[in-house]
Design an enzyme around this catalytic site. Sequence first.
Site, mmCIF file in Angstrom:
data_model
loop_
_atom_site.group_PDB
_atom_site.id
_atom_site.type_symbol
_atom_site.label_atom_id
_atom_site.label_comp_id
_atom_site.label_asym_id
_atom_site.label_seq_id
_atom_site.Cartn_x
_atom_site.Cartn_y
_atom_site.Cartn_z
ATOM 1 N N ARG A 79 0.861 -1.189 0.000
ATOM 2 C CA ARG A 79 0.000 0.000 0.000
ATOM 3 C C ARG A 79 0.896 1.237 0.000
ATOM 4 N NH1 ARG A 79 -4.127 -0.313 4.782
ATOM 5 N NH2 ARG A 79 -5.028 -1.994 3.535
ATOM 6 N N ARG A 148 -2.082 6.356 9.791
ATOM 7 C CA ARG A 148 -2.096 5.819 8.409
ATOM 8 C C ARG A 148 -2.244 6.939 7.381
ATOM 9 N NH1 ARG A 148 -4.107 0.344 8.128
ATOM 10 N NH2 ARG A 148 -3.269 -0.795 9.907
ATOM 11 N N LYS A 210 -3.973 0.572 14.855
ATOM 12 C CA LYS A 210 -3.977 1.533 13.744
ATOM 13 C C LYS A 210 -4.664 2.840 14.147
ATOM 14 C CE LYS A 210 -6.279 -1.319 11.008
ATOM 15 N NZ LYS A 210 -7.218 -1.964 10.053
ATOM 16 N N LYS A 212 -6.244 6.571 12.297
ATOM 17 C CA LYS A 212 -6.574 7.161 10.994
ATOM 18 C C LYS A 212 -7.036 8.608 11.130
ATOM 19 C CE LYS A 212 -7.762 2.693 9.089
ATOM 20 N NZ LYS A 212 -8.804 1.841 8.484
ATOM 21 N N CYS A 431 -15.025 -3.473 -0.778
ATOM 22 C CA CYS A 431 -13.652 -3.751 -0.364
ATOM 23 C C CYS A 431 -13.065 -4.810 -1.287
ATOM 24 C CB CYS A 431 -13.624 -4.236 1.087
ATOM 25 S SG CYS A 431 -14.264 -5.902 1.271
ATOM 26 N N CYS A 437 -7.616 -10.996 0.277
ATOM 27 C CA CYS A 437 -7.731 -10.649 1.686
ATOM 28 C C CYS A 437 -7.850 -11.892 2.561
ATOM 29 C CB CYS A 437 -8.936 -9.742 1.926
ATOM 30 S SG CYS A 437 -9.092 -9.344 3.673
ATOM 31 N N CYS A 476 -16.338 -8.901 5.045
ATOM 32 C CA CYS A 476 -16.322 -9.260 6.470
ATOM 33 C C CYS A 476 -16.667 -8.024 7.277
ATOM 34 C CB CYS A 476 -14.957 -9.854 6.861
ATOM 35 S SG CYS A 476 -13.738 -8.630 7.361
ATOM 36 N N CYS A 480 -13.985 -2.244 5.688
ATOM 37 C CA CYS A 480 -13.016 -1.506 4.872
ATOM 38 C C CYS A 480 -13.653 -0.586 3.824
ATOM 39 C CB CYS A 480 -12.052 -2.472 4.203
ATOM 40 S SG CYS A 480 -11.075 -3.397 5.405
HETATM 41 FE FE1 SRM Z 1 -9.091 -2.377 5.911
HETATM 42 C C1 SRM Z 1 -7.704 -5.049 7.477
HETATM 43 C C2 SRM Z 1 -8.161 -3.586 2.951
HETATM 44 C C3 SRM Z 1 -9.828 0.610 4.562
HETATM 45 C C4 SRM Z 1 -10.919 -1.573 8.711
HETATM 46 N N1 SRM Z 1 -8.047 -4.005 5.329
HETATM 47 C C5 SRM Z 1 -7.522 -4.971 6.136
HETATM 48 C C6 SRM Z 1 -6.629 -5.924 5.325
HETATM 49 C C7 SRM Z 1 -5.222 -5.391 5.352
HETATM 50 C C8 SRM Z 1 -6.705 -7.412 5.736
HETATM 51 C C9 SRM Z 1 -5.712 -7.935 6.740
HETATM 52 O O1 SRM Z 1 -5.527 -7.335 7.808
HETATM 53 O O2 SRM Z 1 -5.140 -8.978 6.460
HETATM 54 C C10 SRM Z 1 -7.287 -5.754 3.926
HETATM 55 C C11 SRM Z 1 -6.387 -6.058 2.731
HETATM 56 C C12 SRM Z 1 -7.217 -6.588 1.582
HETATM 57 C C13 SRM Z 1 -6.469 -6.724 0.321
HETATM 58 O O3 SRM Z 1 -6.330 -7.862 -0.172
HETATM 59 O O4 SRM Z 1 -6.031 -5.723 -0.238
HETATM 60 C C14 SRM Z 1 -7.841 -4.360 4.037
HETATM 61 N N2 SRM Z 1 -8.896 -1.596 4.107
HETATM 62 C C15 SRM Z 1 -8.575 -2.283 2.978
HETATM 63 C C16 SRM Z 1 -8.776 -1.432 1.739
HETATM 64 C C17 SRM Z 1 -7.755 -1.713 0.637
HETATM 65 C C18 SRM Z 1 -10.208 -1.647 1.237
HETATM 66 C C19 SRM Z 1 -10.507 -1.157 -0.161
HETATM 67 O O5 SRM Z 1 -11.102 -1.940 -0.873
HETATM 68 O O6 SRM Z 1 -10.156 -0.033 -0.517
HETATM 69 C C20 SRM Z 1 -8.689 -0.031 2.371
HETATM 70 C C21 SRM Z 1 -7.289 0.497 2.424
HETATM 71 C C22 SRM Z 1 -7.236 1.846 3.006
HETATM 72 C C23 SRM Z 1 -5.889 2.518 2.942
HETATM 73 O O7 SRM Z 1 -5.516 2.934 1.847
HETATM 74 O O8 SRM Z 1 -5.258 2.679 3.989
HETATM 75 C C24 SRM Z 1 -9.171 -0.324 3.789
HETATM 76 N N3 SRM Z 1 -10.116 -0.731 6.554
HETATM 77 C C25 SRM Z 1 -10.390 0.356 5.791
HETATM 78 C C26 SRM Z 1 -11.393 1.151 6.419
HETATM 79 C C27 SRM Z 1 -12.031 2.412 5.854
HETATM 80 C C28 SRM Z 1 -11.282 3.649 6.234
HETATM 81 O O9 SRM Z 1 -10.249 3.605 6.905
HETATM 82 O O10 SRM Z 1 -11.740 4.725 5.859
HETATM 83 C C29 SRM Z 1 -11.728 0.520 7.612
HETATM 84 C C30 SRM Z 1 -12.837 0.944 8.602
HETATM 85 C C31 SRM Z 1 -12.476 2.123 9.402
HETATM 86 C C32 SRM Z 1 -11.741 1.728 10.645
HETATM 87 O O11 SRM Z 1 -10.533 1.506 10.572
HETATM 88 O O12 SRM Z 1 -12.385 1.614 11.686
HETATM 89 C C33 SRM Z 1 -10.898 -0.658 7.687
HETATM 90 N N4 SRM Z 1 -9.235 -3.145 7.794
HETATM 91 C C34 SRM Z 1 -10.084 -2.697 8.769
HETATM 92 C C35 SRM Z 1 -9.986 -3.582 9.903
HETATM 93 C C36 SRM Z 1 -10.786 -3.457 11.230
HETATM 94 C C37 SRM Z 1 -10.113 -2.533 12.173
HETATM 95 C C38 SRM Z 1 -10.797 -2.506 13.516
HETATM 96 O O13 SRM Z 1 -10.668 -1.502 14.222
HETATM 97 O O14 SRM Z 1 -11.420 -3.473 13.899
HETATM 98 C C39 SRM Z 1 -9.066 -4.596 9.551
HETATM 99 C C40 SRM Z 1 -8.627 -5.792 10.408
HETATM 100 C C41 SRM Z 1 -7.674 -5.430 11.488
HETATM 101 O O15 SRM Z 1 -7.143 -4.319 11.559
HETATM 102 O O16 SRM Z 1 -7.449 -6.302 12.318
HETATM 103 C C42 SRM Z 1 -8.628 -4.293 8.211
HETATM 104 FE FE1 SF4 Z 2 -10.848 -7.932 3.869
HETATM 105 FE FE2 SF4 Z 2 -12.874 -7.643 5.517
HETATM 106 FE FE3 SF4 Z 2 -11.468 -5.512 4.787
HETATM 107 FE FE4 SF4 Z 2 -13.032 -6.670 3.045
HETATM 108 S S1 SF4 Z 2 -13.712 -5.688 4.941
HETATM 109 S S2 SF4 Z 2 -10.895 -6.071 2.686
HETATM 110 S S3 SF4 Z 2 -12.919 -8.793 3.599
HETATM 111 S S4 SF4 Z 2 -10.711 -7.197 5.992
#
Ligand code: SRM
Ligand code: SF4
Length: 569
Positions: A79, A148, A210, A212, A431, A437, A476, A480
């Site tokens: 990323r 981030r 994390k 943000k 997502c 993922c 899930c 995201c």
């Molecule tokens: Fe996310 C984890 C993709 C925005 C909440 N996110 C992941 C991972 C890295 C999976 C992993 O941990 O193994 C995913 C990688 C998938 C892949 O194959 O690429 C992933 N997140 C993404 C992206 C690429 C989704 C997309 O389709 O665009 C976004 C990348 C953002 C960036 O450029 O930094 C992405 N993730 C978000 C958002 C939205 C936002 O930030 O505006 C959220 C919800 C907001 C938040 O953080 O509360 C988000 N991602 C999570 C979480 C849950 C965090 C939590 O507090 O519970 C995880 C899992 C974790 O951290 O354990 C996660």
């Molecule tokens: Fe992966 Fe869940 Fe984030 Fe979708 S919402 S990219 S399935 S961690």
Amino acid sequence: MISDSSASKPLAANETIKAASNLLRGTLVADLQDTSTGAISDDNGQLTKFHGLYLQDDRDLRNALKKEGKEKAFSFMLRVRLPGGVATPAQWLVLDTLAGELASPSLRLTTRQTFQFHGILKGHVKPLVQRMHKALLDSIAACGDVNRNVMAPPNPECSASLQQVYNDARSWSEFALPKTRAYHEIWLDDELVAGGEQEPMYGPTYLPRKFKTGFVLPPSNDVDVYSQDLGYIAIVENNKLVGYNVTVGGGLGMSHGNAETFPRLADTLGFITPEHVNVVGEAVLTTQRDHGDRTNRKHARLKYTIEDRGIEWFKAQVEERSHVKFGPARPAHFTTIEDPHGWHECTNGTSFYGLHILSGRIKDEAGWPMKTALREIAEIHTGDFRLTPSQNVTISGVTPEQKPKIEAILAKHGLHKENERSRLRLNSMSCVALPTCGLALAESERILPQLLEKLEPVFVAAGVASEAVSLRVTGCPNGCARPYLAEIGLVGRAPNKYALYLGAKYNGERLNRLASPSVTLDDAVKMLTPIIQRYGSERLSGEGFGDFCDRVILPADATFHRVGTVATA
Ligand code: SRM
Ligand code: SF4
């Protein structure tokens, strides 16, 4: 320091890994040299996140490889760190080339305004990072327990205030970067300085989780500011940026069946003037560093620190640490989250084109020549590209001389009819989910096209196709694509099983609520069809779909564990 309430519990495993890592170095150098596996160790896998890298495997191939007794098809996701989502045409060309030569070959625009590569083999990571570095791009702190990628509105050159907001976002992004040289040593072969440097703001174990930040300029809430750990809502008076309302404690991730985890909208701390952005950000960050829960990663985000200790306690901490007193929050009114699509003129004589990119996936396939088209544009473009918080791109700073040339490229590839796409499509996100993922429970990006094809005619038949309705799908409950802020949110539970959420406010000021805990996609369409029909015939004047569902469709007790609504000034 560990939060008082958790002082007697053992630290989460990641805390030990961080503490022993020598400021994020671990044993990565040795691990990268091991050619007997495409993977790296679990501990190093936690550390690479701070360098913007995730170890993944192709889940489509998992079972077959297992049967054959072979190793998983490991590869890395990288990323990019790109504050406010701004990239030059030269950088675009480098990223496009690297995707083709060293990665999947598609590029993926994320919901936080940056690029992701998928499918990078272990031996390709270092050359990719090095070539990115030559284009002045890096992936430091794009993931991990740090601040981030900082989000900001994507069209700065259109107004002086937007430009200032972007500058403040960039400044905060730089200010909050980790100071370790580990990234430079490991990936760029810089001289070893291990032991010499310090992390004055983060400390040796960084943050509990994390973190943000999003900057936003009303009336657009494109960055979904209330979902951010730290938010800056720009206040413009008499055409001048006078400061920001600061928000804290937003976050969306939850786990199905775990009531201790929940999406939460941020609280407002109050108003500050622009010169205090960094010092207040630092105070928020260090309060969370010192009081966030380091024993349980499911309870470690800032939102839980604030839930547990209260916003008044948190505000006092921030004021004490920053020596800045918050003024009363100033009025801020959000009306939309939608990206501007198609051509728009700016006051400085340039124009920009907002291009919709379904799920942010930039690739070439029949009827979808996105990668080629954007490459051709990058080859002649003299402005820049701005990635939006909804996974789209803005071709920005287009001069009157360049406009016909860019128009011609868009037309050649059939990408010039932005305003003919359905409003639902333009307001949709998904997502990544499968196959990359590791946390996906269900499909997301790969099923969005089918879902849209089924829902679009329903909106047309109900006479509401021109209404902006947000639809967001995730594989899930981590959230995201920010599905809990969508008027229609589908959240994966299991293969072809989704929780359906309805009733968020379109402008991002109210979370949605659970309408059905587990439906197939076809069931979801069946459930939604009569609701959309009723929306067509029963909605109040100007009523959004989310507001209609909230008022008419959802029973009063259909809630999250917490229902979030922003108290508007
Ligand atoms: Fe996310 C984890 C993709 C925005 C909440 N996110 C992941 C991972 C890295 C999976 C992993 O941990 O193994 C995913 C990688 C998938 C892949 O194959 O690429 C992933 N997140 C993404 C992206 C690429 C989704 C997309 O389709 O665009 C976004 C990348 C953002 C960036 O450029 O930094 C992405 N993730 C978000 C958002 C939205 C936002 O930030 O505006 C959220 C919800 C907001 C938040 O953080 O509360 C988000 N991602 C999570 C979480 C849950 C965090 C939590 O507090 O519970 C995880 C899992 C974790 O951290 O354990 C996660
Ligand atoms: Fe992966 Fe869940 Fe984030 Fe979708 S919402 S990219 S399935 S961690």
